[in-house]
Design an enzyme around this catalytic site. Structure first.
Site, PDB file in Angstrom:
ATOM      1  N   ASN A  17       0.744  -0.923  -0.263  1.00  0.00           N
ATOM      2  CA  ASN A  17       0.055  -0.070   0.277  1.00  0.00           C
ATOM      3  C   ASN A  17       0.778   1.151  -0.151  1.00  0.00           C
ATOM      4  O   ASN A  17       1.508   1.634   0.981  1.00  0.00           O
ATOM      5  CB  ASN A  17      -0.902  -0.024   1.361  1.00  0.00           C
ATOM      6  CG  ASN A  17      -1.851   1.262   1.346  1.00  0.00           C
ATOM      7  OD1 ASN A  17      -1.512   2.282   0.937  1.00  0.00           O
ATOM      8  ND2 ASN A  17      -3.120   0.951   1.741  1.00  0.00           N
ATOM      9  N   GLU A  44      -3.855   2.121  -2.892  1.00  0.00           N
ATOM     10  CA  GLU A  44      -4.039   3.393  -2.597  1.00  0.00           C
ATOM     11  C   GLU A  44      -3.230   4.215  -3.446  1.00  0.00           C
ATOM     12  O   GLU A  44      -2.426   5.164  -2.951  1.00  0.00           O
ATOM     13  CB  GLU A  44      -3.719   3.787  -1.318  1.00  0.00           C
ATOM     14  CG  GLU A  44      -4.978   3.411  -0.369  1.00  0.00           C
ATOM     15  CD  GLU A  44      -4.912   4.283   0.936  1.00  0.00           C
ATOM     16  OE1 GLU A  44      -5.271   5.324   1.155  1.00  0.00           O
ATOM     17  OE2 GLU A  44      -4.096   3.633   1.932  1.00  0.00           O
ATOM     18  N   ASN A 157      -6.793  -4.508   6.081  1.00  0.00           N
ATOM     19  CA  ASN A 157      -7.586  -3.662   6.969  1.00  0.00           C
ATOM     20  C   ASN A 157      -8.110  -4.368   7.994  1.00  0.00           C
ATOM     21  O   ASN A 157      -9.264  -4.134   8.672  1.00  0.00           O
ATOM     22  CB  ASN A 157      -8.444  -2.652   6.357  1.00  0.00           C
ATOM     23  CG  ASN A 157      -7.799  -1.319   6.026  1.00  0.00           C
ATOM     24  OD1 ASN A 157      -6.857  -0.815   6.590  1.00  0.00           O
ATOM     25  ND2 ASN A 157      -8.208  -0.823   5.198  1.00  0.00           N
TER      26      ASN A 157
END
Length: 265
Positions: A17, A44, A157
């Protein structure tokens, strides 16, 4: 890590990420030149498709596919061999968030995910997170029917277990640590996937993400939420998984670091 003389070539795959590819592009390019990963899943990227730096990756020998949007989300897959059969959606459900990308590379189905954050357990975003994970589970169950090896990588996450958080008691039942999230991740494990890092290192504590605030990195107050999962027989061919903590020491780093797995294919 280099293969021993006479050993089978290693297939090197990474998830990272980057928290804005526009900001982190020089770091990513330098890392690729140095580490020579075969496949890299980025999350991201935070770039619209028209601004994706395809030429910069091409110049160092990487093909790329991407699904992006400005400011938020965005995923990409890089490969030093041709990329085939790309899918930018896991189903027909309408969803404007660019969080999913799937492709076939060297006979392996690569699935790159940026799982929703969820915000907090009382938020509609948490409901969306659980629904998104259910959709992902249905997708990977469908892909498994094709009987091709699958690598599922990305920023989940979700903290898989207490060993994967710096404060299991303090964060108990909170976002990333809650029973519903862990159950949703468990559904993926039940679909035949293994957490390769935890399989190799059942008792080791390392983290892949640290908050920018409160000196979290230097105090090692982190979470392991960047995961590489795979199906057998690919999981049996995994030789190593390592978390590149050094990447967090770069100038203007992402709050996540690369996580890499090596396979003998």
């Amino acid at each position: 890590m280099e293969p021993e003389k006479g050993a089978r070539p290693l297939f090197k795959t990474t998830t990272w990420n980057v928290n804005s590819l526009k900001v982190r592009l020089p770091q990513v390019l330098d890392w690729l030149v140095r580490e020579k990963a075969d496949v890299v899943c980025l999350q991201e990227t935070k770039l619209p498709d028209a601004q994706f730096p395809f030429q910069a990756f091409r110049e160092i020998g990487y093909d790329a596919v991407w699904s992006g949007q400005p400011t938020y989300n965005g995923v990409a897959i890089l490969s030093n061999t041709p990329i085939e059969l790309t899918e930018a959606s896991m189903d027909d459900h309408p969803d404007d968030h660019r969080r999913f990308l799937s492709a076939r590379i060297r006979g392996v189905r690569i699935v790159n995910v940026y799982v929703p954050n969820g915000q907090d357990l009382d938020s509609p975003k948490f409901t969306y997170k659980l629904e998104w994970l259910n959709r992902l589970t249905r997708y990977i169950e469908k892909v498994r029917e094709a009987r091709e090896p699958v690598l599922l990588m990305g920023d989940f996450n979700i903290v898989p277990g207490d060993l994967d958080t710096w404060d299991p008691e303090g964060f108990k039942d909170q976002i990333f640590h809650s029973p519903p999230e862990r159950k949703a991740l468990g559904n993926i494990f039940q679909a035949g996937f293994s957490d390769l890092y935890r399989t190799l290192y059942p008792d080791r504590q390392e983290f892949s993400w640290w908050d920018y605030r409160m000196g979290s990195f230097h105090r090692n107050r982190g979470l392991r939420i960047d995961l590489i999962l795979s199906t057998p027989p690919l999981s049996e061919q995994c030789r190593e998984v390592f978390i590149d903590r050094e990447a967090r020491k770069a100038e203007r780093p992402s709050d996540h670091v690369p996580v890499t797995a090596l396979f003998s294919l």
